[in-house]
Motif scaffolding. Structure first.
Motif, PDB file in Angstrom:
ATOM      1  N   PHE A 174      69.501 -33.948  26.046  1.00 54.26           N
ATOM      2  CA  PHE A 174      68.452 -33.718  27.036  1.00 54.26           C
ATOM      3  C   PHE A 174      68.328 -34.892  28.009  1.00 54.26           C
ATOM      4  CE2 PHE A 174      64.118 -33.833  28.670  1.00 54.26           C
ATOM      5  CZ  PHE A 174      63.966 -32.536  29.112  1.00 54.26           C
ATOM      6  N   VAL A 175      68.340 -36.106  27.475  1.00 52.65           N
ATOM      7  CA  VAL A 175      68.200 -37.284  28.341  1.00 52.65           C
ATOM      8  C   VAL A 175      69.350 -37.346  29.336  1.00 52.65           C
ATOM      9  CG1 VAL A 175      68.239 -39.807  28.378  1.00 52.65           C
ATOM     10  CG2 VAL A 175      66.814 -38.613  26.709  1.00 52.65           C
ATOM     11  N   GLU A 176      70.569 -37.077  28.882  1.00 47.97           N
ATOM     12  CA  GLU A 176      71.712 -37.118  29.786  1.00 47.97           C
ATOM     13  C   GLU A 176      71.657 -35.987  30.809  1.00 47.97           C
ATOM     14  OE1 GLU A 176      75.326 -37.377  27.593  1.00 47.97           O
ATOM     15  OE2 GLU A 176      74.856 -39.375  26.798  1.00 47.97           O
ATOM     16  N   GLN A 177      71.225 -34.802  30.394  1.00 46.78           N
ATOM     17  CA  GLN A 177      71.080 -33.689  31.323  1.00 46.78           C
ATOM     18  C   GLN A 177      69.995 -33.987  32.357  1.00 46.78           C
ATOM     19  OE1 GLN A 177      72.942 -31.179  31.677  1.00 46.78           O
ATOM     20  NE2 GLN A 177      71.800 -29.668  32.854  1.00 46.78           N
ATOM     21  N   LEU A 178      68.898 -34.603  31.894  1.00 46.56           N
ATOM     22  CA  LEU A 178      67.809 -34.949  32.811  1.00 46.56           C
ATOM     23  C   LEU A 178      68.264 -35.974  33.847  1.00 46.56           C
ATOM     24  CD1 LEU A 178      64.866 -34.442  33.501  1.00 46.56           C
ATOM     25  CD2 LEU A 178      64.218 -36.193  31.825  1.00 46.56           C
ATOM     26  N   GLU A 179      69.076 -36.937  33.418  1.00 47.88           N
ATOM     27  CA  GLU A 179      69.615 -37.915  34.380  1.00 47.88           C
ATOM     28  C   GLU A 179      70.455 -37.216  35.447  1.00 47.88           C
ATOM     29  OE1 GLU A 179      69.009 -40.978  34.764  1.00 47.88           O
ATOM     30  OE2 GLU A 179      68.432 -41.889  32.865  1.00 47.88           O
ATOM     31  N   ARG A 180      71.259 -36.228  35.026  1.00 50.13           N
ATOM     32  CA  ARG A 180      72.077 -35.504  36.003  1.00 50.13           C
ATOM     33  C   ARG A 180      71.200 -34.733  36.983  1.00 50.13           C
ATOM     34  NH1 ARG A 180      75.615 -35.020  31.423  1.00 50.13           N
ATOM     35  NH2 ARG A 180      74.581 -33.122  30.700  1.00 50.13           N
ATOM     36  N   GLU A 181      70.152 -34.070  36.470  1.00 49.19           N
ATOM     37  CA  GLU A 181      69.268 -33.315  37.346  1.00 49.19           C
ATOM     38  C   GLU A 181      68.520 -34.237  38.317  1.00 49.19           C
ATOM     39  OE1 GLU A 181      69.168 -30.237  37.775  1.00 49.19           O
ATOM     40  OE2 GLU A 181      70.190 -29.439  36.018  1.00 49.19           O
ATOM     41  N   MET A 182      68.117 -35.407  37.856  1.00 53.48           N
ATOM     42  CA  MET A 182      67.442 -36.366  38.743  1.00 53.48           C
ATOM     43  C   MET A 182      68.392 -36.848  39.832  1.00 53.48           C
ATOM     44  SD  MET A 182      65.298 -38.488  35.839  1.00 53.48           S
ATOM     45  CE  MET A 182      64.726 -39.774  36.965  1.00 53.48           C
ATOM     46  N   GLY A 183      69.668 -37.013  39.486  1.00 55.39           N
ATOM     47  CA  GLY A 183      70.657 -37.398  40.489  1.00 55.39           C
ATOM     48  C   GLY A 183      70.798 -36.339  41.574  1.00 55.39           C
ATOM     49  N   ARG A 184      70.784 -35.069  41.186  1.00 58.02           N
ATOM     50  CA  ARG A 184      70.854 -33.986  42.173  1.00 58.02           C
ATOM     51  C   ARG A 184      69.619 -34.000  43.069  1.00 58.02           C
ATOM     52  NH1 ARG A 184      72.517 -31.017  37.403  1.00 58.02           N
ATOM     53  NH2 ARG A 184      74.784 -30.696  37.422  1.00 58.02           N
ATOM     54  N   CYS A 185      68.477 -34.273  42.483  1.00 54.68           N
ATOM     55  CA  CYS A 185      67.249 -34.343  43.284  1.00 54.68           C
ATOM     56  C   CYS A 185      67.346 -35.439  44.341  1.00 54.68           C
ATOM     57  CB  CYS A 185      66.042 -34.595  42.382  1.00 54.68           C
ATOM     58  SG  CYS A 185      65.602 -33.214  41.325  1.00 54.68           S
ATOM     59  N   ARG A 186      67.855 -36.595  43.944  1.00 53.90           N
ATOM     60  CA  ARG A 186      67.971 -37.705  44.885  1.00 53.90           C
ATOM     61  C   ARG A 186      68.957 -37.390  46.004  1.00 53.90           C
ATOM     62  NH1 ARG A 186      67.204 -40.854  40.030  1.00 53.90           N
ATOM     63  NH2 ARG A 186      69.440 -40.780  39.584  1.00 53.90           N
ATOM     64  N   ARG A 187      70.065 -36.725  45.652  1.00 51.71           N
ATOM     65  CA  ARG A 187      71.099 -36.454  46.659  1.00 51.71           C
ATOM     66  C   ARG A 187      70.745 -35.309  47.591  1.00 51.71           C
ATOM     67  NH1 ARG A 187      74.350 -37.319  42.119  1.00 51.71           N
ATOM     68  NH2 ARG A 187      74.634 -35.083  41.822  1.00 51.71           N
ATOM     69  N   TYR A 188      70.126 -34.268  47.036  1.00 55.24           N
ATOM     70  CA  TYR A 188      69.942 -33.042  47.813  1.00 55.24           C
ATOM     71  C   TYR A 188      68.474 -32.676  48.061  1.00 55.24           C
ATOM     72  CZ  TYR A 188      74.748 -32.649  46.141  1.00 55.24           C
ATOM     73  OH  TYR A 188      76.067 -32.906  45.837  1.00 55.24           O
ATOM     74  N   GLY A 189      67.562 -33.530  47.627  1.00 52.21           N
ATOM     75  CA  GLY A 189      66.156 -33.255  47.864  1.00 52.21           C
ATOM     76  C   GLY A 189      65.628 -32.052  47.090  1.00 52.21           C
ATOM     77  N   ARG A 190      66.199 -31.769  45.916  1.00 55.72           N
ATOM     78  CA  ARG A 190      65.775 -30.617  45.140  1.00 55.72           C
ATOM     79  C   ARG A 190      64.526 -30.926  44.311  1.00 55.72           C
ATOM     80  NH1 ARG A 190      71.669 -28.579  42.775  1.00 55.72           N
ATOM     81  NH2 ARG A 190      72.496 -27.820  44.756  1.00 55.72           N
TER      82      ARG A 190
END
Length: 320
Positions: A174-190
């Motif tokens: 979960f922690v690793e998946q959450l880090e990936r999702e946060m990265g997408r938010c930073r890059r694409y404003g999601r």
């Protein structure tokens, strides 16, 4: 004495998706150096069908027991072929019997019973590949086939991402998946919302119904929740009775509605253990990623503060 075979679990490289493919090789993490090494899986396809039990939950996590003998006894006694040393397990609890390519399981009139796929075993039952066997607080997975080595390594691969008791994802994944999702938010404003929830007064559940009853509640809770979340959401057990949910592409108000739907579903569901109704409710804390959290753990801390607020308001609450 009957031959016993076991292997210690080796921590594999974390899966890169929810449903990783079967691999011909497994990646093992050296806990001393932190380096990842790759070991080839033995090819045993030419061997006649074999069968084994793999520990998914409980002591000796990941250990494999080959079922090569005509009979294999399971229990608390040191005389048993597979020893499960827990007070809820009878001295001679269950027996596995091989007949040709088939394996049969029977309960030996144990105090707390033997479960296969959450159903109590009465008379002797033939096992199918993938069956989950629960004896006390230990959960075994039955694997059988022409390439038992590959099946075993696939289970070890799953153990790096899946919680054996509830079949939800584990904290590491979960922690690793959450880090990936946060990265997408930073890059694409999601958008991204996450929630933490736990069972209200879970200690009382364990005190009244025992740890077996508590385990049953946690496993059933996940079965109630899974159909009510989206395929793209990630549900994980991150602590004893604590769960986390990551919801990409939704806002905090939308997440609050999801949390309320889950809270209500649990409140309305009837939980039972050995014929007795178990009162169960959950409290939910929710937050959203706004770009300020430095990492996944900081975002989880924000959700944890909201969960504490839901508890303070009287439990069986959603706070976001």
């Amino acid at each position: 004495m009957k031959e016993r075979a076991g292997e210690e679990v080796r921590r594999g490289e974390t899966a890169r998706g929810k449903h990783g493919p079967a691999h011909a090789k497994t990646a093992d993490l050296d806990e001393v150096t932190g380096r990842t090494s790759v070991s080839a899986v033995s090819k045993v396809g030419e061997i006649a069908k074999e069968a084994a039990l793999v520990v998914l939950h409980g002591g000796d996590l990941g250990r494999r027991y080959l079922l090569a003998q005509p009979e294999t006894a399971i229990g608390r006694s040191s005389r048993c072929d597979i020893r499960v040393d827990h007070e809820s397990v009878s001295r001679r609890h269950a027996m596995l019997r091989r007949e040709g390519l088939s394996v049969f399981l029977r309960d030996l009139k144990s105090t707390n019973g033997t479960l296969v796929n959450d159903q109590r075993v009465g008379a002797e039952r033939e096992l199918a590949n993938g069956d989950l066997i629960k004896i006390g607080r230990t959960i075994f997975k039955f694997i059988a086939g022409g390439n038992i080595e590959q099946l075993y390594h696939e289970e070890i691969y799953r153990l790096t991402t899946i919680d054996g008791l509830t079949q939800a994802f584990n904290r590491r994944y979960f922690v690793e998946q959450l880090e990936r999702e946060m990265g997408r938010c930073r890059r694409y404003g999601r958008k991204l919302a996450i929630g933490l929830f736990d069972v209200d007064s879970f200690k009382e559940v364990n005190d009244v119904f025992g740890h077996l009853g508590g385990d049953r509640v946690l496993a059933e809770l996940v079965r109630v929740i899974q159909p009510r979340i989206r395929r793209e959401d990630t549900l994980a057990r991150i602590g004893g009775d604590e769960f986390a949910l990551a919801c990409p592409e939704i806002t905090l108000p939308q997440a609050v509605r999801v949390g309320e739907k889950l809270r209500q579903a649990i409140a309305e569901h009837e939980f039972f253990f050995e014929g007795d109704r178990v009162p169960v409710s959950i409290s939910v804390g929710l937050t959203e990623y706004r770009g300020s959290a430095a990492d996944a753990l900081e975002l989880l801390d924000e959700a944890d503060r909201k969960l504490y607020e839901a508890k303070r308001r009287g439990r069986n609450q959603v706070c976001g």
